[in-house]
Design a protein around this motif. Structure first.
Motif, PDB file in Angstrom:
ATOM      1  N   ASN A  51       7.213  -8.122   6.193  1.00  0.00           N
ATOM      2  CA  ASN A  51       6.053  -7.228   6.334  1.00  0.00           C
ATOM      3  C   ASN A  51       4.719  -7.925   6.147  1.00  0.00           C
ATOM      4  N   PHE A  60      -1.331  -5.057  -2.922  1.00  0.00           N
ATOM      5  CA  PHE A  60      -0.442  -6.214  -3.118  1.00  0.00           C
ATOM      6  C   PHE A  60      -0.093  -6.838  -1.757  1.00  0.00           C
ATOM      7  N   LYS A  61       0.127  -5.958  -0.784  1.00  0.00           N
ATOM      8  CA  LYS A  61       0.464  -6.429   0.567  1.00  0.00           C
ATOM      9  C   LYS A  61      -0.696  -7.237   1.166  1.00  0.00           C
ATOM     10  N   VAL A 109      -0.199 -10.622   0.133  1.00  0.00           N
ATOM     11  CA  VAL A 109       0.901 -11.228   0.900  1.00  0.00           C
ATOM     12  C   VAL A 109       0.382 -11.712   2.249  1.00  0.00           C
ATOM     13  N   PHE A 151      -4.332  -2.277 -12.620  1.00  0.00           N
ATOM     14  CA  PHE A 151      -3.175  -1.968 -11.777  1.00  0.00           C
ATOM     15  C   PHE A 151      -3.471  -2.338 -10.331  1.00  0.00           C
ATOM     16  N   ILE A 158       9.021  -8.584   1.722  1.00  0.00           N
ATOM     17  CA  ILE A 158       7.688  -9.200   1.653  1.00  0.00           C
ATOM     18  C   ILE A 158       7.486 -10.126   2.859  1.00  0.00           C
ATOM     19  N   GLY A 209       0.615   0.621   6.867  1.00  0.00           N
ATOM     20  CA  GLY A 209       1.321   0.774   5.591  1.00  0.00           C
ATOM     21  C   GLY A 209       1.828  -0.568   5.097  1.00  0.00           C
ATOM     22  N   SER A 210       2.140  -0.637   3.809  1.00  0.00           N
ATOM     23  CA  SER A 210       2.585  -1.926   3.275  1.00  0.00           C
ATOM     24  C   SER A 210       4.062  -2.160   3.532  1.00  0.00           C
ATOM     25  N   ASN A 262      -1.694  -1.377  -6.472  1.00  0.00           N
ATOM     26  CA  ASN A 262      -0.621  -0.690  -5.757  1.00  0.00           C
ATOM     27  C   ASN A 262      -0.025  -1.615  -4.684  1.00  0.00           C
ATOM     28  N   SER A 263       1.033  -1.129  -4.039  1.00  0.00           N
ATOM     29  CA  SER A 263       1.742  -1.994  -3.101  1.00  0.00           C
ATOM     30  C   SER A 263       0.917  -2.289  -1.850  1.00  0.00           C
ATOM     31  N   SER A 264       0.000  -1.385  -1.474  1.00  0.00           N
ATOM     32  CA  SER A 264      -0.828  -1.651  -0.292  1.00  0.00           C
ATOM     33  C   SER A 264      -1.793  -2.813  -0.558  1.00  0.00           C
ATOM     34  N   PHE A 297       7.464 -16.007  -2.957  1.00  0.00           N
ATOM     35  CA  PHE A 297       7.139 -15.930  -1.524  1.00  0.00           C
ATOM     36  C   PHE A 297       6.520 -17.244  -1.026  1.00  0.00           C
ATOM     37  N   ARG A 329       9.524  -2.437  -4.029  1.00  0.00           N
ATOM     38  CA  ARG A 329       8.856  -2.814  -5.294  1.00  0.00           C
ATOM     39  C   ARG A 329       9.418  -1.995  -6.455  1.00  0.00           C
ATOM     40  N   LEU A 335       6.185  -1.957   1.370  1.00  0.00           N
ATOM     41  CA  LEU A 335       6.706  -2.645   0.172  1.00  0.00           C
ATOM     42  C   LEU A 335       7.011  -1.697  -0.986  1.00  0.00           C
ATOM     43  N   GLY A 336       6.474  -0.487  -0.957  1.00  0.00           N
ATOM     44  CA  GLY A 336       6.511   0.386  -2.132  1.00  0.00           C
ATOM     45  C   GLY A 336       7.912   0.640  -2.678  1.00  0.00           C
ATOM     46  N   GLU A 375       3.646   4.466  -7.416  1.00  0.00           N
ATOM     47  CA  GLU A 375       4.026   4.211  -6.019  1.00  0.00           C
ATOM     48  C   GLU A 375       4.607   5.461  -5.363  1.00  0.00           C
ATOM     49  N   TYR A 434      13.693  -7.576  -1.941  1.00  0.00           N
ATOM     50  CA  TYR A 434      12.234  -7.440  -2.063  1.00  0.00           C
ATOM     51  C   TYR A 434      11.523  -8.629  -1.407  1.00  0.00           C
TER      52      TYR A 434
END
Lengths: 124, 172
Positions: free
Chosen positions: B119, A70-71, A74, A64, B116, B125-126, A66-68, A112, B132, B128-129, B50, B112
């Motif tokens: 950010n 994943f960021k 990015v 897994f 992306i 912080g992302s 998480n979004s952090s 992206f 997402r 994105l949560g 999340e 989304y």
């Protein structure tokens, strides 16, 4: 960069033919956000210094993300986008079709930066 | 409709971020056994992770609650994932504004992608949560702020019950 060996995440970076291989195993969550960010910053530095043509990211055993974390991917991809075209390298994600979040998340990364990112589905 | 007739679970947390992944695995199994659809389970587990991670991370007192409800609606199941914590006014305002913006966007995936892009260079912080959850987990997200800084975030969706799930219920 030395391998990362925490209880939740293991990461290794290796030089391969004309590129780098980054292998992530385990879970990338809140506990390793900074670690993943530092790892990808280091990978970008190595890739630009070594003028590689491709970085492969093996996520086939990543349960897994998480979004952090994943960021962090990015941000890394956006750093590659900002390089002059001649210095840009491709990023090839190796995903596991059995780990279902990967398809959607990696598809988002591909949208992206379609010109930089390739997704390869390959079970172990 | 019987409320939560397919199952529910409720968990309370102290400041233990390492438990979020433990909970994701647990609820993933719960979704698997209730809905018998690996893709749906994966989407719901992602949303649960999340929401819970945010609830724990941004809790003023380090406490957070998670409740999951699965109820039947004919041949569909309604799944509701709810987290509750005590948030700062600033964080509550951020979540409210983000959800308002998200719900004003007609296409979750385009929204989304836009988040992306915006950010990519963000440092705190992302950001994105929630997007997402909306796009990847295909869930509607809402927030309610109450007395004492209590913030409740809900992600919900309807899914069609497959034959295996109906069989578990004794319907098929």
């Amino acid at each position: 960069m030395p391998p990362i060996q925490s209880a939740e995440l293991k990461a290794v970076v290796e030089a391969i033919d004309r590129g780098l291989l980054v292998r992530l195993v385990g879970t990338a969550d809140l506990r390793v956000t900074d670690t993943v960010e530092q790892l990808l910053t280091s990978v970008h530095q190595q890739a630009t210094a070594g003028q590689v043509s491709e970085v492969r990211v093996d996520l086939r055993d990543l349960e897994f993300m998480n979004s952090s974390c994943f960021k962090s991917f990015v941000t890394w991809i956006s750093q590659v986008q900002e390089l002059p075209e001649s210095g840009q390298y491709r990023i090839r994600f190796m995903s596991n079709p059995k780990i279902l979040w990967q398809r959607r998340s990696l598809n988002a990364l591909s949208c992206f930066a379609a010109h930089l990112v390739t997704i390869e589905a390959a079970a172990n | 409709m019987a409320e939560c007739d397919l199952g529910f679970c409720e968990l309370s947390f102290q400041q233990r971020p390492e438990l979020v992944s433990v909970v994701r695995r647990f609820v993933s199994d719960f979704y698997d056994r209730t809905l018998c659809d690996p893709d749906v389970s994966s989407r719901l587990a992602l949303a649960t992770h999340e929401l819970l991670e945010n609830a724990v991370k941004y809790s003023r007192d380090g406490k957070a609650k998670l409740r999951i409800e699965v109820s039947s609606r004919g041949s569909n199941a309604h799944i509701l994932v709810r987290t509750r914590n005590r948030a700062t006014a600033e964080d509550a305002e951020y979540v409210q504004n983000t959800i308002q913006e998200m719900r004003g966007s007609p296409d979750p995936n385009l929204y989304y992608l836009d988040v992306i892009r915006r950010n990519a260079r963000r440092t705190h912080g992302s950001g994105l949560g929630l997007a997402r959850i909306h796009a990847e987990a295909e869930m509607k997200v809402s927030v309610t702020c109450g007395k004492g800084g209590t913030m409740t975030v809900i992600a919900e969706t309807d899914v069609e019950l497959n034959e295996a799930a109906l069989s578990v219920r004794g319907v098929a």
